[in-house]
Design a protein around this motif. Structure first.
Motif, PDB file in Angstrom:
ATOM      1  N   ARG A   1       8.250  11.176   0.985  1.00  0.00           N
ATOM      2  CA  ARG A   1       8.069  11.509   2.316  1.00  0.00           C
ATOM      3  C   ARG A   1       8.191  10.413   3.501  1.00  0.00           C
ATOM      4  NH1 ARG A   1       3.929  14.648  -0.421  1.00  0.00           N
ATOM      5  NH2 ARG A   1       4.769  16.805  -0.901  1.00  0.00           N
ATOM      6  N   ALA A   2       8.464  10.870   4.693  1.00  0.00           N
ATOM      7  CA  ALA A   2       8.146   9.635   5.734  1.00  0.00           C
ATOM      8  C   ALA A   2       6.855   9.329   6.182  1.00  0.00           C
ATOM      9  CB  ALA A   2       9.171  10.059   6.815  1.00  0.00           C
ATOM     10  N   LEU A   3       6.348   7.997   6.014  1.00  0.00           N
ATOM     11  CA  LEU A   3       5.109   7.720   6.429  1.00  0.00           C
ATOM     12  C   LEU A   3       4.884   6.476   7.331  1.00  0.00           C
ATOM     13  CD1 LEU A   3       3.938   7.374   2.742  1.00  0.00           C
ATOM     14  CD2 LEU A   3       3.681   9.298   4.101  1.00  0.00           C
ATOM     15  N   GLY A   4       4.056   6.656   8.287  1.00  0.00           N
ATOM     16  CA  GLY A   4       4.063   5.356   9.265  1.00  0.00           C
ATOM     17  C   GLY A   4       3.113   5.734  10.421  1.00  0.00           C
ATOM     18  N   TRP A   5       3.532   5.166  11.531  1.00  0.00           N
ATOM     19  CA  TRP A   5       2.784   5.521  12.753  1.00  0.00           C
ATOM     20  C   TRP A   5       3.588   5.756  13.994  1.00  0.00           C
ATOM     21  CZ3 TRP A   5       2.927   2.463  17.505  1.00  0.00           C
ATOM     22  CH2 TRP A   5       2.081   2.631  18.203  1.00  0.00           C
ATOM     23  N   ARG A   6       2.908   6.891  14.768  1.00  0.00           N
ATOM     24  CA  ARG A   6       3.794   7.292  15.887  1.00  0.00           C
ATOM     25  C   ARG A   6       3.171   7.298  17.011  1.00  0.00           C
ATOM     26  NH1 ARG A   6       4.692  11.573  18.876  1.00  0.00           N
ATOM     27  NH2 ARG A   6       6.619  12.937  19.133  1.00  0.00           N
TER      28      ARG A   6
ATOM     29  N   GLU B   1       7.141  17.098   5.332  1.00  0.00           N
ATOM     30  CA  GLU B   1       8.161  15.894   5.177  1.00  0.00           C
ATOM     31  C   GLU B   1       7.993  14.731   5.749  1.00  0.00           C
ATOM     32  OE1 GLU B   1      11.008  18.059   7.883  1.00  0.00           O
ATOM     33  OE2 GLU B   1      11.857  19.184   6.208  1.00  0.00           O
ATOM     34  N   ALA B   2       6.853  14.669   6.658  1.00  0.00           N
ATOM     35  CA  ALA B   2       6.450  13.481   7.057  1.00  0.00           C
ATOM     36  C   ALA B   2       4.997  13.561   7.560  1.00  0.00           C
ATOM     37  CB  ALA B   2       7.402  12.994   8.181  1.00  0.00           C
ATOM     38  N   VAL B   3       4.302  12.139   7.648  1.00  0.00           N
ATOM     39  CA  VAL B   3       2.951  11.916   7.998  1.00  0.00           C
ATOM     40  C   VAL B   3       2.950  10.818   8.743  1.00  0.00           C
ATOM     41  CG1 VAL B   3       0.461  11.847   7.349  1.00  0.00           C
ATOM     42  CG2 VAL B   3       2.377  13.104   5.973  1.00  0.00           C
ATOM     43  N   PHE B   4       2.495  10.830   9.879  1.00  0.00           N
ATOM     44  CA  PHE B   4       2.264   9.410  10.828  1.00  0.00           C
ATOM     45  C   PHE B   4       0.952   9.746  11.297  1.00  0.00           C
ATOM     46  CE2 PHE B   4       6.972  10.415  10.675  1.00  0.00           C
ATOM     47  CZ  PHE B   4       7.374   9.317  10.574  1.00  0.00           C
ATOM     48  N   THR B   5       0.230   8.612  11.325  1.00  0.00           N
ATOM     49  CA  THR B   5      -0.944   8.393  11.796  1.00  0.00           C
ATOM     50  C   THR B   5      -0.677   8.182  13.340  1.00  0.00           C
ATOM     51  OG1 THR B   5      -1.149   6.215  11.231  1.00  0.00           O
ATOM     52  CG2 THR B   5      -2.351   7.807   9.914  1.00  0.00           C
TER      53      THR B   5
ATOM     54  N   GLN C   1       0.829  -1.292  -0.109  1.00  0.00           N
ATOM     55  CA  GLN C   1       0.093  -0.052   0.073  1.00  0.00           C
ATOM     56  C   GLN C   1       0.585   1.376   0.125  1.00  0.00           C
ATOM     57  OE1 GLN C   1      -3.458  -1.652   2.993  1.00  0.00           O
ATOM     58  NE2 GLN C   1      -3.851   0.468   2.161  1.00  0.00           N
ATOM     59  N   LEU C   2       2.250   1.261   0.676  1.00  0.00           N
ATOM     60  CA  LEU C   2       3.032   2.312   0.690  1.00  0.00           C
ATOM     61  C   LEU C   2       3.729   2.468  -0.782  1.00  0.00           C
ATOM     62  CD1 LEU C   2       3.982   2.569   4.271  1.00  0.00           C
ATOM     63  CD2 LEU C   2       2.012   3.842   3.030  1.00  0.00           C
ATOM     64  N   GLY C   3       4.054   1.410  -1.351  1.00  0.00           N
ATOM     65  CA  GLY C   3       4.516   1.401  -2.738  1.00  0.00           C
ATOM     66  C   GLY C   3       5.964   1.094  -2.647  1.00  0.00           C
ATOM     67  N   THR C   4       6.556   0.742  -3.376  1.00  0.00           N
ATOM     68  CA  THR C   4       8.077   0.198  -3.763  1.00  0.00           C
ATOM     69  C   THR C   4       8.695   1.160  -4.911  1.00  0.00           C
ATOM     70  OG1 THR C   4       7.661  -1.466  -5.130  1.00  0.00           O
ATOM     71  CG2 THR C   4       7.673  -2.049  -2.773  1.00  0.00           C
TER      72      THR C   4
ATOM     73  N   LEU D   1      -2.246   7.100   4.489  1.00  0.00           N
ATOM     74  CA  LEU D   1      -1.038   7.290   4.296  1.00  0.00           C
ATOM     75  C   LEU D   1      -0.728   6.840   2.717  1.00  0.00           C
ATOM     76  CD1 LEU D   1       0.601   5.529   7.091  1.00  0.00           C
ATOM     77  CD2 LEU D   1       0.656   8.014   6.840  1.00  0.00           C
ATOM     78  N   SER D   2      -1.569   6.000   2.089  1.00  0.00           N
ATOM     79  CA  SER D   2      -1.317   5.810   0.686  1.00  0.00           C
ATOM     80  C   SER D   2      -1.455   6.954  -0.168  1.00  0.00           C
ATOM     81  CB  SER D   2      -2.006   4.482   0.363  1.00  0.00           C
ATOM     82  OG  SER D   2      -3.291   4.891   0.308  1.00  0.00           O
TER      83      SER D   2
END
Length: 657
Positions: free
Chosen positions: A492-497, A471-475, A165-168, A484-485
């Motif tokens: 950009r940095a994506l993830g969970w925080r 620059e970054a998005v975190f759920t 979902q976040l892609g390669t 996030l997708s």
């Protein structure tokens, strides 16, 4: 050299263990085995097959040239490659003085759950194999958590789905740090026969980031490749004084955070929540600024908690850390945050510290940091007289602000910032970090922007998010991959925080007793990481616990400072389990009237008796401060305040019931 690709490669060096235990990994070919897995002529078999799986994974999902070799060859490095040798040493040094691992992966690895590192050696509590963003289940260990290869297979498939979902290719180190924490923080790193002799309390994520931090420090160190190869050859037989100053451990603490909290004595719950969230964001911004100035990747940030953090760095010249702290302290003063300060400490790490002395080194650093904090005002006055004794244009507490002083009608600008942040946090599902010119901002966001980057709380249900400078998005609730997708492929940095508005334990608490028991840096990373993660349970904590529970928390914190908290917790866990069994026994058949109460009372008496013995022993061993804390705890128990104590323990560090 940009060290992020190298740090990422080492961060993924053991991911093959996850893949291998899922039973879905294809058997590595002869070429892969030859390049990544040591061969034993006696048995005719290759060991450490997980290294080949790690290489295959990095090649497929990261696609950075060379990255599939640097970390994955940690068991079979090329002596002419500084990256591979440093990755090998990073893995070895993170485990300390454990024996060399030349075994095949244990058949029991896929059925051995992670044990809670917070429970101590006396109590065995296990974590289920779940995503870390499933907070209530992931952070509450239990007496028994069955595990199978099928569980690993499902978990692996969810991991691959998230990557899809976040892609390669995924090349952002920060994205990988976040994803690995979500998916591998409940996987034991101790996957082989040698490591299975140890209690499997170190999770795969924290071991991997410790190895990456050490590998980067060695790569940046002034030691030649020949010296690093000699260290590898003599690792298990070197004399204690050999190989000094391989790295440095730096501690940084933000001072004055309690002043921000206390100055809001008449503030609304949203205002107080905003203050705590702001301090969380501020400490992260400071840590990132230190990493930037030291030219270190995110993985070198080893621990955080209660306004303090640890960084593992290469050997540093004298004053390198303190000069960055002074620079940031001046910035705080320029922006009117005159009640805040920064104190630092730094300790060189040689082979002796890595060989079983990691805990003692961390305890010594905590002691030095505490001593530096005590002399902070004098040091600051010597450096800048006006900051201490000159005129202060305070932009903080206002005498006319009802939230700050309890009088007046209109709240000050800073309190409006806190109020807004607290209100947004309650409904926010994501955090966006942005590079915004500070002159376009004011208040809290201006300060964050000057240090590292502005932070915006975002409703994850919103259809759009302003991407300028993003620059970054975190759920922050769940890892919301659908949200996030929308940003994939942007770099950009994506993830969970984890956002921590709640108080809790940290690596600094009860320093000597808790830290001295830790022999390696994987343990320090795991313990500090787990203490921090426990705060995720209070993501929506906009209100304080009841006053009596708050008093119990202060009492338990006193026990922590006296160095008896872990022993107390272990005693409570054992006794509580006895009491629980008694209650279950009384419910196994319909009891006559009053029998259940009698059984519970019997369980309580045995619990109190065993705990009394443990507390008396601790009081004798640990001195006056411990004796005073233990005496008060016993009084609470005698007065029937057990439920209050247990509620306080759960807020500090959740336990099973």
């Amino acid at each position: 050299m940009n060290l992020e690709p190298f740090a990422l490669s080492v961060l993924l060096h053991d991911l093959g263990k996850f893949w291998e235990r899922s039973s879905d990994a294809p058997l590595p070919g002869s070429d892969e085995k030859q390049h990544f897995c040591p061969y034993h002529p006696e048995s005719g078999l290759h060991a450490n097959l997980h290294a080949a799986y790690s290489a295959l994974f990095i090649r497929e999902w990261v696609k950075i040239p060379g990255a599939e070799r640097w970390g994955a060859k940690h068991h079979l490095p090329d002596s002419q490659s500084r990256e591979e040798v440093c990755a090998c040493l990073g893995d070895l040094l993170s485990w300390g003085d454990a024996e060399a691992d030349e075994s095949r992966d244990s058949h029991a690895a896929a059925t051995t759950p992670l044990q809670s590192i917070l429970a101590g050696d006396a109590a065995t509590l296990q974590h289920p194999l779940v995503r870390l963003d499933q907070v209530e289940e992931a952070l509450a260990p239990r007496a028994h958590a069955p595990l199978s290869r099928e569980d690993y297979r499902h978990h692996w498939h969810y991991f691959l789905k998230a990557l899809d979902q976040l892609g390669t290719p995924l090349t952002s180190l920060e994205t990988w740090v976040s994803l690995l924490e979500v998916f591998t923080a409940r996987i034991p790193a101790a996957a082989t026969n040698r490591q299975m002799k140890l209690a499997p309390q170190i999770n795969l994520f924290d071991h991997s980031r410790a190895a990456a931090a050490i590998a980067v420090a060695l790569w940046q160190s002034p030691r030649s490749l020949d010296e690093l190869n000699r260290l590898r050859a003599e690792f298990f037989r070197a004399e204690p004084g050999q190989f000094p100053e391989l790295a440095a451990l730096a501690g940084v603490k933000l001072l004055g955070g309690e002043t921000i909290l206390q100055s809001g004595g008449s503030a609304s719950p949203a205002n107080m929540l905003g203050r705590r969230i702001f301090l969380d964001f501020l400490v992260e911004a400071l840590a990132r600024r230190f990493l930037y100035r030291l030219e270190l990747p995110l993985t070198s940030w080893m621990a955080r908690g209660d306004g303090a953090f640890l960084i593992l760095a290469p050997p540093l010249p004298e004053g390198a850390i303190s000069s960055i702290g002074d620079e940031l302290e001046d910035l705080l003063w320029e922006e009117g945050w005159v009640d805040l300060g920064i104190e630092t400490a730094c300790l060189p790490l040689g082979l002796a510290e890595f060989h079983g002395g990691a805990g003692a080194a961390a305890a010594a650093l905590a002691k030095n940091l505490s001593a530096a904090e005590a002399g902070h005002l004098a040091r600051r006055a010597r450096r800048n007289y006006d900051q201490v004794f000159g005129f202060l244009d305070r932009a903080s507490a206002s005498e006319d602000c009802p939230a700050c002083s309890g009088s007046g009608e209109a709240i000050c600008e800073r309190c409006r910032d806190f109020e807004s942040m607290g209100l947004k946090f309650k409904s926010a599902g994501a955090i966006a970090r942005k590079a915004v010119p500070p002159e376009e901002l004011k208040g809290c966001q201006r300060l964050l922007a000057r240090i590292h980057g502005a932070v915006e709380l975002v409703d994850a249900g919103e259809a759009t998010l302003e991407t300028s400078g993003l620059e970054a998005v975190f759920t922050t609730g769940k890892l919301d991959l659908n949200f996030l997708s929308a940003f994939k492929g942007s770099g950009r940095a994506l993830g969970w925080r984890i956002v921590s508005p709640a108080a809790g334990a940290s690596w600094l608490d009860g320093s000597a007793a808790a830290l001295h028991a830790l022999r390696n840096f994987s343990s320090i990373a795991a313990l500090s990481g787990e203490l921090w993660r426990q705060r995720a349970r209070h993501k929506t904590a906009g209100s304080q616990p009841p006053p009596e529970v708050q008093r119990a928390i202060l009492l338990l914190e006193k026990a922590r400072r006296a160095g008896v908290y872990q022993e107390l917790l272990a005693g409570l866990s054992r006794a509580w389990e006895n009491c629980r069994r008694e209650r279950l026994k009384s419910k196994s058949s319909p009891p006559p009237a009053g029998a259940e109460a009698e059984a519970a009372a019997g369980g309580w008496k045995r619990w109190q008796w065993s705990l009394d013995l443990a507390l008396e022993k601790l009081a004798v061993e640990r001195g006056d401060e411990a004796r005073q804390a233990i005496s008060t705890i016993k009084t609470w128990m005698a007065n029937g305040k057990l439920d209050t104590l247990m509620a306080a323990i759960k807020l500090l560090q959740p336990q099973t019931e």
